[in-house]
Design an enzyme around this catalytic site. Structure first.
Site, PDB file in Angstrom:
ATOM      1  N   HIS A 223       0.794  -1.220   0.000  1.00 62.86           N
ATOM      2  CA  HIS A 223       0.000   0.000   0.000  1.00 62.86           C
ATOM      3  C   HIS A 223       0.833   1.280   0.000  1.00 62.86           C
ATOM      4  O   HIS A 223       0.600   2.154  -0.824  1.00 62.86           O
ATOM      5  CB  HIS A 223      -1.075   0.023   1.076  1.00 62.86           C
ATOM      6  CG  HIS A 223      -2.098   1.071   0.747  1.00 62.86           C
ATOM      7  ND1 HIS A 223      -2.998   0.914  -0.261  1.00 62.86           N
ATOM      8  CD2 HIS A 223      -2.280   2.308   1.206  1.00 62.86           C
ATOM      9  CE1 HIS A 223      -3.707   2.005  -0.400  1.00 62.86           C
ATOM     10  NE2 HIS A 223      -3.301   2.883   0.484  1.00 62.86           N
ATOM     11  N   TYR A 227       1.583   5.239  -2.306  1.00 65.54           N
ATOM     12  CA  TYR A 227       1.869   6.625  -1.912  1.00 65.54           C
ATOM     13  C   TYR A 227       3.191   7.108  -2.478  1.00 65.54           C
ATOM     14  O   TYR A 227       3.359   8.293  -2.776  1.00 65.54           O
ATOM     15  CB  TYR A 227       1.819   6.770  -0.390  1.00 65.54           C
ATOM     16  CG  TYR A 227       0.395   6.775   0.053  1.00 65.54           C
ATOM     17  CD1 TYR A 227      -0.373   7.919  -0.084  1.00 65.54           C
ATOM     18  CD2 TYR A 227      -0.222   5.628   0.507  1.00 65.54           C
ATOM     19  CE1 TYR A 227      -1.694   7.926   0.234  1.00 65.54           C
ATOM     20  CE2 TYR A 227      -1.549   5.615   0.835  1.00 65.54           C
ATOM     21  CZ  TYR A 227      -2.291   6.760   0.701  1.00 65.54           C
ATOM     22  OH  TYR A 227      -3.609   6.761   1.009  1.00 65.54           O
ATOM     23  N   HIS A 374      -9.540   0.133 -10.996  1.00 60.37           N
ATOM     24  CA  HIS A 374      -9.174   1.153 -10.005  1.00 60.37           C
ATOM     25  C   HIS A 374      -7.724   1.583 -10.140  1.00 60.37           C
ATOM     26  O   HIS A 374      -7.425   2.767 -10.217  1.00 60.37           O
ATOM     27  CB  HIS A 374      -9.452   0.629  -8.594  1.00 60.37           C
ATOM     28  CG  HIS A 374      -8.813   1.453  -7.522  1.00 60.37           C
ATOM     29  ND1 HIS A 374      -9.260   2.715  -7.206  1.00 60.37           N
ATOM     30  CD2 HIS A 374      -7.744   1.233  -6.730  1.00 60.37           C
ATOM     31  CE1 HIS A 374      -8.501   3.217  -6.253  1.00 60.37           C
ATOM     32  NE2 HIS A 374      -7.569   2.347  -5.951  1.00 60.37           N
ATOM     33  N   PHE A 375      -6.801   0.629 -10.189  1.00 60.69           N
ATOM     34  CA  PHE A 375      -5.419   1.119 -10.193  1.00 60.69           C
ATOM     35  C   PHE A 375      -4.961   1.554 -11.582  1.00 60.69           C
ATOM     36  O   PHE A 375      -3.939   2.219 -11.707  1.00 60.69           O
ATOM     37  CB  PHE A 375      -4.431   0.191  -9.471  1.00 60.69           C
ATOM     38  CG  PHE A 375      -4.231  -1.156 -10.032  1.00 60.69           C
ATOM     39  CD1 PHE A 375      -4.679  -2.261  -9.336  1.00 60.69           C
ATOM     40  CD2 PHE A 375      -3.576  -1.342 -11.229  1.00 60.69           C
ATOM     41  CE1 PHE A 375      -4.486  -3.521  -9.834  1.00 60.69           C
ATOM     42  CE2 PHE A 375      -3.369  -2.600 -11.742  1.00 60.69           C
ATOM     43  CZ  PHE A 375      -3.833  -3.701 -11.043  1.00 60.69           C
ATOM     44  N   HIS A 376      -5.762   1.218 -12.610  1.00 63.11           N
ATOM     45  CA  HIS A 376      -5.453   1.832 -13.893  1.00 63.11           C
ATOM     46  C   HIS A 376      -5.936   3.297 -13.939  1.00 63.11           C
ATOM     47  O   HIS A 376      -5.478   4.067 -14.767  1.00 63.11           O
ATOM     48  CB  HIS A 376      -6.016   1.022 -15.056  1.00 63.11           C
ATOM     49  CG  HIS A 376      -5.127  -0.148 -15.413  1.00 63.11           C
ATOM     50  ND1 HIS A 376      -5.216  -1.368 -14.797  1.00 63.11           N
ATOM     51  CD2 HIS A 376      -4.083  -0.245 -16.282  1.00 63.11           C
ATOM     52  CE1 HIS A 376      -4.292  -2.180 -15.285  1.00 63.11           C
ATOM     53  NE2 HIS A 376      -3.593  -1.531 -16.188  1.00 63.11           N
ATOM     54  N   ARG A 439     -10.147 -10.849 -11.749  1.00 64.38           N
ATOM     55  CA  ARG A 439      -8.911 -10.267 -12.260  1.00 64.38           C
ATOM     56  C   ARG A 439      -7.912 -11.377 -12.525  1.00 64.38           C
ATOM     57  O   ARG A 439      -8.124 -12.521 -12.148  1.00 64.38           O
ATOM     58  CB  ARG A 439      -8.344  -9.280 -11.244  1.00 64.38           C
ATOM     59  CG  ARG A 439      -7.747  -9.954 -10.038  1.00 64.38           C
ATOM     60  CD  ARG A 439      -7.397  -8.997  -8.917  1.00 64.38           C
ATOM     61  NE  ARG A 439      -6.158  -8.261  -9.203  1.00 64.38           N
ATOM     62  CZ  ARG A 439      -5.482  -7.571  -8.277  1.00 64.38           C
ATOM     63  NH1 ARG A 439      -5.909  -7.539  -7.033  1.00 64.38           N
ATOM     64  NH2 ARG A 439      -4.397  -6.923  -8.585  1.00 64.38           N
ATOM     65  N   ARG A 440      -6.796 -11.036 -13.151  1.00 63.07           N
ATOM     66  CA  ARG A 440      -5.660 -11.958 -13.302  1.00 63.07           C
ATOM     67  C   ARG A 440      -6.074 -13.308 -13.843  1.00 63.07           C
ATOM     68  O   ARG A 440      -5.662 -14.349 -13.340  1.00 63.07           O
ATOM     69  CB  ARG A 440      -4.999 -12.183 -11.953  1.00 63.07           C
ATOM     70  CG  ARG A 440      -4.496 -10.929 -11.342  1.00 63.07           C
ATOM     71  CD  ARG A 440      -3.939 -11.157 -10.002  1.00 63.07           C
ATOM     72  NE  ARG A 440      -2.806 -10.274  -9.773  1.00 63.07           N
ATOM     73  CZ  ARG A 440      -2.149 -10.189  -8.642  1.00 63.07           C
ATOM     74  NH1 ARG A 440      -2.485 -10.936  -7.642  1.00 63.07           N
ATOM     75  NH2 ARG A 440      -1.134  -9.381  -8.529  1.00 63.07           N
TER      76      ARG A 440
END
Lengths: 549, 156
Positions: A223, A227, A374-376, A439-440
């Site tokens: 995580h 950041y 989301h992370f894209h 996913r994956r």
């Protein structure tokens, strides 16, 4: 210490080396991404015995770990050299090169293991899937190399403080130190996992591995890694963007306070990635969720400051009315436009993050394509578009060249390609994730199960988005290398904004690192001692390794 | 440190939302009982076939409309891979893995959890609509990951 106009030639070469590797990684990772999205949506079959999961590992390692880390170090080192004395000290520069080579040997080793199909364990290397030692050693070198590079940033900072005797560092340097502190504290977790668990087990010195412990250590890192990506982008938003748009930093003190709060709230939150996992106490899961959400405070402060600096810039140019300043922003300047699109995409991106980390809502989206969407949006759009925006001035600044109007225009096209691609792909991923698509996972119809039919239209959208993204990536790589080696010679500035004149003095306590790191250490102890003790004391006999690819 | 009046207001709204949010989470867990899957039992993952209850995986009727499903996940399938329960049943799943980490997901339901070797994952769900549900693995587990599936039939 006087300021020099351009960067020191030797510093520039060091920073360009990092940035060049970042863009090579972008090209290879994007190629893997294109093949992958076309396979998993049923458009193509992979040629030459390439495995879907092998590509997925390459995509993750090259982009999430390669592109980001190399680019961020190049950017921060250039900014630290610029703001702390105008050039790196000889020792800092040497550390920068040692770090570069250690990282690069590691990256090549890991990439080789992936190409040889000896490391198909994804970039999250989930034990007890067992890669060959070369994959883990490559990863360890990448991390250790990045620590050495960080040593260059810290050394330069200490050298400047001692030489000038100043209590308060320049804002950019402060942000660089915070970003790197978080990286070092975070990577301690993954280093412990790789060195103490994965390497001895992969080499055959121990038979079994504690799976829950390995996952907990990974997410302790996983995580704050987010950041690290974001704070480098925030540094550009806070200090660089106001200069580009002709404005000022809204408030130096509040900018530093936001970054100091990010130190506290970025690390002790990793268990929110493990909410549906057995073996972890649900009360501790809730503690991590709460700490995760507290990040709302510095995030809202950032949103306020950035919008504030936009308004200041517009009003300096004579904007009238409540929203007149919006028209005054330099929409045709790619150095502003690309990061701005990134900021806008962070609104849905952040909202998605709140859903993911919400204790119960997580159950609906866990391990579905929603997460990938989301992370894209957050990493691959918000952070990466900001890096692209930075590249358009940082590369010419370092290479002694200029951003031509044509490259600027192509840069706008590049940003649009990237954004349209992301909206299509990530939007489809969010929606189909809610319908349950995992996913994956390589292309599958699950034996023509009816539920898969509801996924089909979204798959087509994902494939289209992937094609746009690949075109955007190729254009970016071409522009980056053009700016590095072929653009017209000239001087480009490193844009750094001043603070508004009537801003209040910045309290020195914001730069008392022992205080912030000390409080963070206490928070980490509170958040992690019990879960880690439980994972060790209440452990099953451990898992032997498996090679299932 | 001086703060802009509007920024103070903005942050107060943010912090207020955070507190409300957290109270809601706690309320849904402790008052409404909606908890993500967990489970605290451990097992030797190399001896799953000899360890009860996983030596006999299957569907067990506990009482009227209440079932326990003991499930073993392995590369690349679930045992048993067809489950049948009458409509309206509450099913308590107990899942473990014989080899690597797997996922256990039934799309369009609240069943979605990690399955770790050495641990037992527990989760429950009430199936109110009849039909054939898909059980799938949503954590990469190797080259046949996308083939790993099962079916859950909810009969009238």
């Amino acid at each position: 210490m006087e300021r020099v106009a351009g960067p020191d030639r030797q510093d520039a070469r060091l920073c360009l080396a990092y940035i060049a590797v970042a863009f090579v990684a972008l090209f290879l990772g994007a190629l893997a991404g294109l093949l992958q999205v076309l396979q998993r949506t049923g458009v193509i079959e992979l040629p030459a015995g390439i495995g879907y999961y092998q590509l997925l590992t390459a995509h993750g390692v090259l982009l999430a770990l390669g592109l980001t880390t190399y680019f961020i170090i190049g950017f921060l080192l250039a900014g630290v050299a610029k703001t702390l004395g105008g050039r790196l000290t000889a020792t800092a520069r040497r550390l920068g090169w040692v770090g570069f080579w250690v990282m690069t040997v590691g990256t090549v080793l890991a990439t080789y293991a992936i190409l040889m199909n000896k490391g198909t364990v994804l970039y999250t290397f989930y034990a007890p899937l067992k890669a060959s030692p070369s994959f883990y050693i490559g990863m360890a070198l990448l991390v250790v190399g990045s620590w050495i590079s960080g040593g260059a940033i810290f050394l330069q900072y200490r050298h400047w403080k001692r030489a000038t005797g100043k209590k308060l560092s320049p804002l950019f340097a402060y942000m660089a130190v915070v970003t790197y502190l978080i990286w070092i504290i975070a990577t301690l977790g993954v280093a412990a996992e790789v060195v103490l668990q994965l390497i001895p087990w992969s080499a055959g010195w121990v038979d079994r591995i504690n799976v829950l412990l390995s996952r907990t250590l990974f997410w302790y890192f996983g995580h704050p890694l987010v950041y690290f990506w974001l704070l480098a982008a925030y540094a550009a938003w806070y200090v660089v963007i106001p200069k580009i748009i002709g404005g000022k930093v809204f408030s130096d003190a509040l900018a530093r306070l936001a970054f100091a709060l990010f130190i506290l709230l970025s690390v002790p939150v990793g268990i929110h990635h493990q909410l549906t996992e057995p073996g972890l106490d649900s009360r501790w899961k809730l503690v991590h969720v709460f700490l995760t959400m507290m990040v709302v405070v510095p995030s809202l402060m950032t949103a306020f400051s950035i919008a504030g600096s936009f308004e200041i810039a517009g009003r300096l140019k004579g904007a009238k009315g409540l929203f007149g300043w919006i028209k005054m922003l330099p929409w045709r300047d790619v150095r502003f436009f690309a990061p701005f699109v990134g900021m806008v995409m962070f609104v849905p991106g952040g909202a998605g993050g709140i859903i993911n980390a919400s204790y119960q809502l997580n159950t609906i989206v866990h391990n579905t394509l929603f997460i990938v969407g989301h992370f894209h949006l957050t990493l691959a759009t918000t952070a990466v578009l900001t890096y692209f925006g930075v590249a358009y001035w940082l590369i010419p600044y370092l290479s002694g060249r200029t951003l031509t109007p044509t490259v600027n225009r192509l840069g706008i096209v590049q940003t649009v390609l990237w954004s349209v691609g992301m909206l299509l792909m990530s939007g489809a991923m969010h929606l189909v994730g809610l319908l349950g698509e995992p996913r994956r996972t390589a292309f599958t119809t699950y034996g023509d199960h009816p539920i898969v039919q509801s996924w089909e239209p979204y798959r087509a959208m994902m494939a289209m988005g992937g094609v746009f993204l690949f075109l955007g990536a190729v254009l970016m790589v071409v522009l980056a290398f053009y700016l590095m080696f072929a653009a017209p010679k000239g001087q480009t500035e490193f844009p750094l904004a001043d603070t508004v004149e009537d801003a209040h003095d910045t309290p020195v306590v914001l730069e008392r690192w022992s205080l912030w790191v000390g409080v963070l250490a206490v928070l980490i102890l509170i958040a992690y001692s019990k879960p880690i003790l439980d994972a060790i004391r209440h452990a099953p006999p451990g898992s032997p390794g498996f090679v299932l690819w | 440190m001086e703060m802009h009046r509007y920024e103070k207001l903005w942050l107060m709204i943010g912090v207020g939302t955070l507190v409300a949010f957290f109270l809601l989470l706690v309320y849904s867990q402790y008052a409404m009982g909606f908890m993500p899957a967990d489970g605290h039992a451990t097992i030797d993952s190399t001896k799953v076939d000899q360890t009860p209850p996983f030596n006999q995986p299957g569907v067990f009727k506990k009482s009227d409309k209440e079932y326990e499903v003991v499930l073993v996940a392995l590369a690349f399938g679930f045992t048993p891979n067809v489950i049948e329960v009458p409509v309206g049943s509450t099913v308590h799943f107990k899942v473990t893995s014989k080899d690597v980490v797997h996922g256990f997901e039934i799309p369009m339901t609240r069943v979605n959890a990690m399955v770790l070797p050495g641990h037992v994952t527990e989760t429950s769900y009430t199936f109110k609509k009849p039909g054939e549900y898909l059980i799938l693995c949503n954590e990469y587990c190797g080259v046949g990951h996308h083939m790993m599936m099962g079916k859950l039939r909810v009969t009238e």
